[in-house]
Scaffold this active site. Sequence first.
Site, PDB file in Angstrom:
ATOM      1  N   ARG A 131       0.839  -1.222   0.000  1.00 22.40           N
ATOM      2  CA  ARG A 131       0.000   0.000   0.000  1.00 22.40           C
ATOM      3  C   ARG A 131       0.866   1.260   0.000  1.00 22.40           C
ATOM      4  O   ARG A 131       0.567   2.248   0.681  1.00 22.40           O
ATOM      5  CB  ARG A 131      -0.926   0.041   1.227  1.00 22.40           C
ATOM      6  CG  ARG A 131      -1.808  -1.152   1.389  1.00 22.40           C
ATOM      7  CD  ARG A 131      -2.967  -1.155   0.403  1.00 22.40           C
ATOM      8  NE  ARG A 131      -3.858  -2.263   0.712  1.00 22.40           N
ATOM      9  CZ  ARG A 131      -3.708  -3.485   0.228  1.00 22.40           C
ATOM     10  NH1 ARG A 131      -2.723  -3.763  -0.623  1.00 22.40           N
ATOM     11  NH2 ARG A 131      -4.550  -4.439   0.551  1.00 22.40           N
ATOM     12  N   SER A 174     -10.732  -0.029   3.754  1.00 17.78           N
ATOM     13  CA  SER A 174      -9.952  -0.251   4.983  1.00 17.78           C
ATOM     14  C   SER A 174      -9.437   1.083   5.496  1.00 17.78           C
ATOM     15  O   SER A 174      -8.728   1.790   4.777  1.00 17.78           O
ATOM     16  CB  SER A 174      -8.757  -1.153   4.693  1.00 17.78           C
ATOM     17  OG  SER A 174      -9.195  -2.347   4.105  1.00 17.78           O
ATOM     18  N   GLU A 206      -4.863   4.418   6.473  1.00 12.86           N
ATOM     19  CA  GLU A 206      -4.541   4.199   5.053  1.00 12.86           C
ATOM     20  C   GLU A 206      -4.938   5.371   4.153  1.00 12.86           C
ATOM     21  O   GLU A 206      -4.131   5.827   3.338  1.00 12.86           O
ATOM     22  CB  GLU A 206      -5.201   2.903   4.558  1.00 12.86           C
ATOM     23  CG  GLU A 206      -4.868   2.631   3.106  1.00 12.86           C
ATOM     24  CD  GLU A 206      -5.556   1.393   2.570  1.00 12.86           C
ATOM     25  OE1 GLU A 206      -5.185   0.284   2.966  1.00 12.86           O
ATOM     26  OE2 GLU A 206      -6.456   1.545   1.724  1.00 12.86           O
TER      27      GLU A 206
HETATM   28  P1  FAD Z   1      -8.784   9.271  -4.609  1.00 17.37           P
HETATM   29  O1  FAD Z   1      -9.437   8.894  -3.338  1.00 17.37           O
HETATM   30  O2  FAD Z   1      -9.454  10.296  -5.445  1.00 17.37           O
HETATM   31  O3  FAD Z   1      -7.300   9.759  -4.294  1.00 17.37           O
HETATM   32  C1  FAD Z   1      -6.479   9.019  -3.428  1.00 17.37           C
HETATM   33  C2  FAD Z   1      -5.091   9.676  -3.413  1.00 17.37           C
HETATM   34  O4  FAD Z   1      -4.506   9.560  -4.713  1.00 17.37           O
HETATM   35  C3  FAD Z   1      -5.145  11.169  -3.101  1.00 17.37           C
HETATM   36  O5  FAD Z   1      -3.989  11.494  -2.384  1.00 17.37           O
HETATM   37  C4  FAD Z   1      -5.119  11.822  -4.470  1.00 17.37           C
HETATM   38  O6  FAD Z   1      -4.545  13.122  -4.481  1.00 17.37           O
HETATM   39  C5  FAD Z   1      -4.232  10.857  -5.248  1.00 17.37           C
HETATM   40  N1  FAD Z   1      -4.569  10.822  -6.682  1.00 17.37           N
HETATM   41  C6  FAD Z   1      -5.745  10.474  -7.237  1.00 17.37           C
HETATM   42  N2  FAD Z   1      -5.652  10.528  -8.590  1.00 17.37           N
HETATM   43  C7  FAD Z   1      -4.394  10.940  -8.867  1.00 17.37           C
HETATM   44  C8  FAD Z   1      -3.680  11.206 -10.089  1.00 17.37           C
HETATM   45  N3  FAD Z   1      -4.230  11.041 -11.293  1.00 17.37           N
HETATM   46  N4  FAD Z   1      -2.395  11.617  -9.984  1.00 17.37           N
HETATM   47  C9  FAD Z   1      -1.794  11.783  -8.773  1.00 17.37           C
HETATM   48  N5  FAD Z   1      -2.423  11.558  -7.603  1.00 17.37           N
HETATM   49  C10 FAD Z   1      -3.703  11.133  -7.652  1.00 17.37           C
HETATM   50  N6  FAD Z   1      -7.714  -0.174  -2.029  1.00 17.37           N
HETATM   51  C11 FAD Z   1      -6.946  -1.261  -2.237  1.00 17.37           C
HETATM   52  O7  FAD Z   1      -5.723  -1.148  -2.408  1.00 17.37           O
HETATM   53  N7  FAD Z   1      -7.489  -2.515  -2.271  1.00 17.37           N
HETATM   54  C12 FAD Z   1      -8.809  -2.725  -2.104  1.00 17.37           C
HETATM   55  O8  FAD Z   1      -9.252  -3.860  -2.162  1.00 17.37           O
HETATM   56  C13 FAD Z   1      -9.642  -1.591  -1.866  1.00 17.37           C
HETATM   57  N8  FAD Z   1     -10.956  -1.753  -1.646  1.00 17.37           N
HETATM   58  C14 FAD Z   1     -11.741  -0.652  -1.392  1.00 17.37           C
HETATM   59  C15 FAD Z   1     -13.103  -0.867  -1.129  1.00 17.37           C
HETATM   60  C16 FAD Z   1     -13.922   0.210  -0.855  1.00 17.37           C
HETATM   61  C17 FAD Z   1     -15.397  -0.022  -0.583  1.00 17.37           C
HETATM   62  C18 FAD Z   1     -13.385   1.532  -0.848  1.00 17.37           C
HETATM   63  C19 FAD Z   1     -14.281   2.708  -0.594  1.00 17.37           C
HETATM   64  C20 FAD Z   1     -12.027   1.733  -1.086  1.00 17.37           C
HETATM   65  C21 FAD Z   1     -11.188   0.637  -1.339  1.00 17.37           C
HETATM   66  N9  FAD Z   1      -9.821   0.800  -1.587  1.00 17.37           N
HETATM   67  C22 FAD Z   1      -9.040  -0.304  -1.840  1.00 17.37           C
HETATM   68  C23 FAD Z   1      -9.198   2.126  -1.562  1.00 17.37           C
HETATM   69  C24 FAD Z   1      -9.323   2.884  -2.935  1.00 17.37           C
HETATM   70  O9  FAD Z   1     -10.364   2.364  -3.705  1.00 17.37           O
HETATM   71  C25 FAD Z   1      -8.034   2.850  -3.742  1.00 17.37           C
HETATM   72  O10 FAD Z   1      -6.978   3.402  -3.001  1.00 17.37           O
HETATM   73  C26 FAD Z   1      -8.156   3.610  -5.064  1.00 17.37           C
HETATM   74  O11 FAD Z   1      -6.993   3.446  -5.833  1.00 17.37           O
HETATM   75  C27 FAD Z   1      -8.425   5.096  -4.875  1.00 17.37           C
HETATM   76  O12 FAD Z   1      -8.792   5.637  -6.123  1.00 17.37           O
HETATM   77  P2  FAD Z   1      -9.512   7.036  -6.246  1.00 17.37           P
HETATM   78  O13 FAD Z   1      -9.534   7.413  -7.689  1.00 17.37           O
HETATM   79  O14 FAD Z   1     -10.817   7.022  -5.553  1.00 17.37           O
HETATM   80  O15 FAD Z   1      -8.480   7.972  -5.472  1.00 17.37           O
HETATM   81  P1  NAP Z   2      -9.786 -10.895   4.785  1.00 16.15           P
HETATM   82  O1  NAP Z   2      -9.822 -11.869   3.670  1.00 16.15           O
HETATM   83  O2  NAP Z   2     -10.800 -10.951   5.874  1.00 16.15           O
HETATM   84  O3  NAP Z   2      -8.322 -10.933   5.457  1.00 16.15           O
HETATM   85  C1  NAP Z   2      -7.991 -10.019   6.499  1.00 16.15           C
HETATM   86  C2  NAP Z   2      -6.596  -9.506   6.280  1.00 16.15           C
HETATM   87  O4  NAP Z   2      -5.680 -10.566   6.417  1.00 16.15           O
HETATM   88  C3  NAP Z   2      -6.429  -8.929   4.906  1.00 16.15           C
HETATM   89  O5  NAP Z   2      -6.371  -7.530   5.028  1.00 16.15           O
HETATM   90  C4  NAP Z   2      -5.202  -9.584   4.335  1.00 16.15           C
HETATM   91  O6  NAP Z   2      -4.124  -8.694   4.067  1.00 16.15           O
HETATM   92  C5  NAP Z   2      -4.720 -10.533   5.389  1.00 16.15           C
HETATM   93  N1  NAP Z   2      -4.568 -11.876   4.795  1.00 16.15           N
HETATM   94  C6  NAP Z   2      -5.503 -12.826   4.707  1.00 16.15           C
HETATM   95  N2  NAP Z   2      -4.971 -13.927   4.165  1.00 16.15           N
HETATM   96  C7  NAP Z   2      -3.695 -13.673   3.898  1.00 16.15           C
HETATM   97  C8  NAP Z   2      -2.626 -14.410   3.349  1.00 16.15           C
HETATM   98  N3  NAP Z   2      -2.750 -15.692   2.988  1.00 16.15           N
HETATM   99  N4  NAP Z   2      -1.422 -13.818   3.219  1.00 16.15           N
HETATM  100  C9  NAP Z   2      -1.262 -12.572   3.598  1.00 16.15           C
HETATM  101  N5  NAP Z   2      -2.236 -11.800   4.131  1.00 16.15           N
HETATM  102  C10 NAP Z   2      -3.437 -12.358   4.284  1.00 16.15           C
HETATM  103  O7  NAP Z   2      -9.764  -9.403   4.171  1.00 16.15           O
HETATM  104  P2  NAP Z   2     -10.941  -8.479   3.658  1.00 16.15           P
HETATM  105  O8  NAP Z   2     -10.959  -7.303   4.545  1.00 16.15           O
HETATM  106  O9  NAP Z   2     -12.191  -9.220   3.387  1.00 16.15           O
HETATM  107  O10 NAP Z   2     -10.351  -7.974   2.281  1.00 16.15           O
HETATM  108  C11 NAP Z   2     -10.092  -8.869   1.226  1.00 16.15           C
HETATM  109  C12 NAP Z   2      -8.995  -8.313   0.343  1.00 16.15           C
HETATM  110  O11 NAP Z   2      -9.426  -7.071  -0.225  1.00 16.15           O
HETATM  111  C13 NAP Z   2      -7.704  -8.039   1.096  1.00 16.15           C
HETATM  112  O12 NAP Z   2      -6.637  -8.308   0.242  1.00 16.15           O
HETATM  113  C14 NAP Z   2      -7.784  -6.558   1.392  1.00 16.15           C
HETATM  114  O13 NAP Z   2      -6.512  -5.938   1.455  1.00 16.15           O
HETATM  115  C15 NAP Z   2      -8.563  -6.032   0.181  1.00 16.15           C
HETATM  116  N6  NAP Z   2      -9.345  -4.840   0.579  1.00 16.15           N
HETATM  117  C16 NAP Z   2      -8.685  -3.676   0.732  1.00 16.15           C
HETATM  118  C17 NAP Z   2      -9.384  -2.528   1.083  1.00 16.15           C
HETATM  119  C18 NAP Z   2      -8.679  -1.196   1.179  1.00 16.15           C
HETATM  120  O14 NAP Z   2      -9.351  -0.184   1.290  1.00 16.15           O
HETATM  121  N7  NAP Z   2      -7.373  -1.162   1.149  1.00 16.15           N
HETATM  122  C19 NAP Z   2     -10.745  -2.584   1.294  1.00 16.15           C
HETATM  123  C20 NAP Z   2     -11.374  -3.807   1.159  1.00 16.15           C
HETATM  124  C21 NAP Z   2     -10.666  -4.948   0.794  1.00 16.15           C
HETATM  125  P3  NAP Z   2      -4.001  -7.811   2.719  1.00 16.15           P
HETATM  126  O15 NAP Z   2      -4.833  -6.632   2.994  1.00 16.15           O
HETATM  127  O16 NAP Z   2      -2.553  -7.500   2.684  1.00 16.15           O
HETATM  128  O17 NAP Z   2      -4.471  -8.629   1.565  1.00 16.15           O
END
Ligand code: FAD
Ligand code: NAP
Length: 344
Positions: free
Chosen positions: A165, A239, A335
């Site tokens: 991340r 998250s 995050e």
């Molecule tokens: P924004 O929220 O608009 O911006 C985020 C940051 O990026 C800000 O600092 C902004 O300035 C910067 N930014 C945006 N666009 C640009 C650009 N073109 N150039 C430079 N900087 C920029 N993330 C995960 O990694 N894994 C997941 O599974 C995941 N699941 C999610 C589930 C839900 C329900 C939600 C709400 C979020 C989740 N996220 C997840 C977080 C998010 O979706 C990601 O981080 C996504 O990449 C953000 O995109 P955005 O366009 O909405 O960015």
């Molecule tokens: P989950 O499956 O309930 O697992 C909980 C956490 O444990 C996850 O965050 C995951 O880390 C870690 N994990 C589970 N199994 C793993 C493995 N075998 N090796 C390493 N790490 C492991 O998670 P969840 O919340 O439902 O989300 C599912 C996936 O979607 C995850 O990968 C999560 O990161 C992603 N997600 C991200 C966001 C966001 O906003 N960043 C939001 C929703 C979902 P990791 O997060 O490193 O995978």
Amino acid sequence: MLRVERARSLAACNTLALESRTRAFLRADSADSIAAALDWARSEGLAVLPLGGGSNIVLAGDVDALVLQVRTRGRELLREEGDSIILRVQAGESWHALVQWCLRRGYHGLENLALIPGTVGAAPIQNIGAYGVELERFVSAVHGVFLDDGRPFTFSASQCAFGYRDSVFKHSLRDACLLTAVDLHLHRSARVELAYPTLQHHLQQQGVRAPGPREVFDAVVAIRSARLPDPAREPNAGSFFKNPVVPRELAQRLASDHPDLPVYPAGPGQAKLPAAWLIERCGWKGRRRDGVGVHPAHALVLVNYGDNSGAALLALAGEIQASVAGHFGIALDIEPRIYGGGYD
Ligand code: FAD
Ligand code: NAP
């Protein structure tokens, strides 16, 4: 002709639906409009905040900047050589729509990253990841412009310094650039990544014996739809905290006190702990007050239940951090990026 909106509300531009006003707001749907917006901000002495879908930000107060919403579109096949596909995707494209489009065309690799909200331009900022796959695996180059003078650049994946991340755009290049396009290296052959236990379990339950990209995509969409709250109904930013990566000895010590604590390997001498487990153990899951709360089904997701204030949400986050630090001696990092209210 620039259509600058002044003192505009950002409530509809962030998935937490937090109330905040920005000094100025512009949408850019071309390289020219990005350049014109940067020139205008410079002439006004305003900082520029690039915005995508607003799914990874917390607005803690009003934003003293030009918020530049990136809406550029375009997906281009740059090269196809044997099994390799190189695509160039413009920053304003929807990430999930790209994953669907690639699946339809037989450009494989992105399936585990289905249904992540937001834009392609934001994806490298935190090296989006889910279900055992991170974006960095597919990035061959990232294109952008520096915010101070509009100079274009192209970075290789290694220059992006991707981590869990994390990327260079959160450190030495924080607030320094706007990403305009991402080049992705995908494959014609199907190389599915099935190591993530939740995914494996779901596929087994569905009786899928030899899953291909379509089955993996469908499984990820089904798991996410069932498990993660929809921001349109329960405003959230996914998250709220990163899973802490700690020295392995610390993880082992905690696991001997708490045998049900999941511990995942995270590189030499390091271990990753699920933040959701730590938060739930501290009794926060489902707790709600002042119009904000911790989701009852998912302890990592903080929800705006109607207070609409980033300050209330961050106060709750601060209490959760203090409680996890007090119980386990572990610092949880937030995050999403926080803007306004003195945070930027
Ligand atoms: P924004 O929220 O608009 O911006 C985020 C940051 O990026 C800000 O600092 C902004 O300035 C910067 N930014 C945006 N666009 C640009 C650009 N073109 N150039 C430079 N900087 C920029 N993330 C995960 O990694 N894994 C997941 O599974 C995941 N699941 C999610 C589930 C839900 C329900 C939600 C709400 C979020 C989740 N996220 C997840 C977080 C998010 O979706 C990601 O981080 C996504 O990449 C953000 O995109 P955005 O366009 O909405 O960015
Ligand atoms: P989950 O499956 O309930 O697992 C909980 C956490 O444990 C996850 O965050 C995951 O880390 C870690 N994990 C589970 N199994 C793993 C493995 N075998 N090796 C390493 N790490 C492991 O998670 P969840 O919340 O439902 O989300 C599912 C996936 O979607 C995850 O990968 C999560 O990161 C992603 N997600 C991200 C966001 C966001 O906003 N960043 C939001 C929703 C979902 P990791 O997060 O490193 O995978």
